[in-house]
Write a protein that holds these residues in place. Structure first.
Motif, mmCIF file in Angstrom:
data_model
loop_
_atom_site.group_PDB
_atom_site.id
_atom_site.type_symbol
_atom_site.label_atom_id
_atom_site.label_comp_id
_atom_site.label_asym_id
_atom_site.label_seq_id
_atom_site.Cartn_x
_atom_site.Cartn_y
_atom_site.Cartn_z
ATOM 1 N N GLY A 132 0.820 -1.212 0.000
ATOM 2 C CA GLY A 132 0.000 0.000 0.000
ATOM 3 C C GLY A 132 0.848 1.254 0.000
ATOM 4 N N LEU A 133 1.911 1.277 0.771
ATOM 5 C CA LEU A 133 2.803 2.439 0.790
ATOM 6 C C LEU A 133 3.512 2.621 -0.543
ATOM 7 C CD1 LEU A 133 4.370 2.244 4.349
ATOM 8 C CD2 LEU A 133 2.816 3.980 3.467
ATOM 9 N N VAL A 155 2.370 1.666 -3.503
ATOM 10 C CA VAL A 155 1.369 2.165 -4.459
ATOM 11 C C VAL A 155 1.086 3.641 -4.201
ATOM 12 C CG1 VAL A 155 -1.053 1.978 -5.138
ATOM 13 C CG2 VAL A 155 0.329 -0.078 -4.903
ATOM 14 N N TYR A 156 0.977 4.029 -2.941
ATOM 15 C CA TYR A 156 0.724 5.432 -2.603
ATOM 16 C C TYR A 156 1.877 6.322 -3.075
ATOM 17 C CZ TYR A 156 -0.166 9.590 0.189
ATOM 18 O OH TYR A 156 -0.383 10.884 0.598
ATOM 19 N N ALA A 157 3.114 5.827 -2.965
ATOM 20 C CA ALA A 157 4.266 6.617 -3.396
ATOM 21 C C ALA A 157 4.254 6.832 -4.905
ATOM 22 C CB ALA A 157 5.560 5.928 -2.973
ATOM 23 N N GLY A 212 0.484 8.792 -5.681
ATOM 24 C CA GLY A 212 0.239 10.031 -4.967
ATOM 25 C C GLY A 212 0.388 11.293 -5.791
ATOM 26 N N VAL A 234 -0.411 15.069 -4.424
ATOM 27 C CA VAL A 234 0.477 14.934 -3.262
ATOM 28 C C VAL A 234 1.905 15.189 -3.725
ATOM 29 C CG1 VAL A 234 1.281 13.401 -1.447
ATOM 30 C CG2 VAL A 234 -1.062 13.235 -2.253
#
Length: 49
Positions: A18-19, A21-23, A26, A31
Motif C-alpha cells: 500500500g505504501l 502504491v501510494y508513493a 500520490g 500529493v
C-alpha cells in the motif's frame, strides 16, 4: 500462535504494498513528496592563526 504470525506477516506485506502504491500514485492526486528547497546562508567565523 502460528496463525497469528501468518496474519501479521500478510498484514505487513499488505501495508508495504500500500505504501509503495501510494508513493507511485500520490503525485497524480496532487500529493507532493519533494523536499522544500530553500537557500540558507549562515555566516561562519573562522578563528585560525
Amino acid at each position: 500462535m502460528f496463525r497469528l504470525f501468518k496474519v501479521l506477516i500478510y498484514l505487513a506485506i499488505l501495508v508495504f504494498a500500500g505504501l509503495a502504491v501510494y508513493a507511485y500514485v500520490g503525485p497524480f492526486f496532487g500529493v507532493d513528496f519533494s523536499a522544500p528547497q530553500t537557500e540558507t546562508r549562515v555566516p561562519v567565523t573562522l578563528d585560525a592563526n
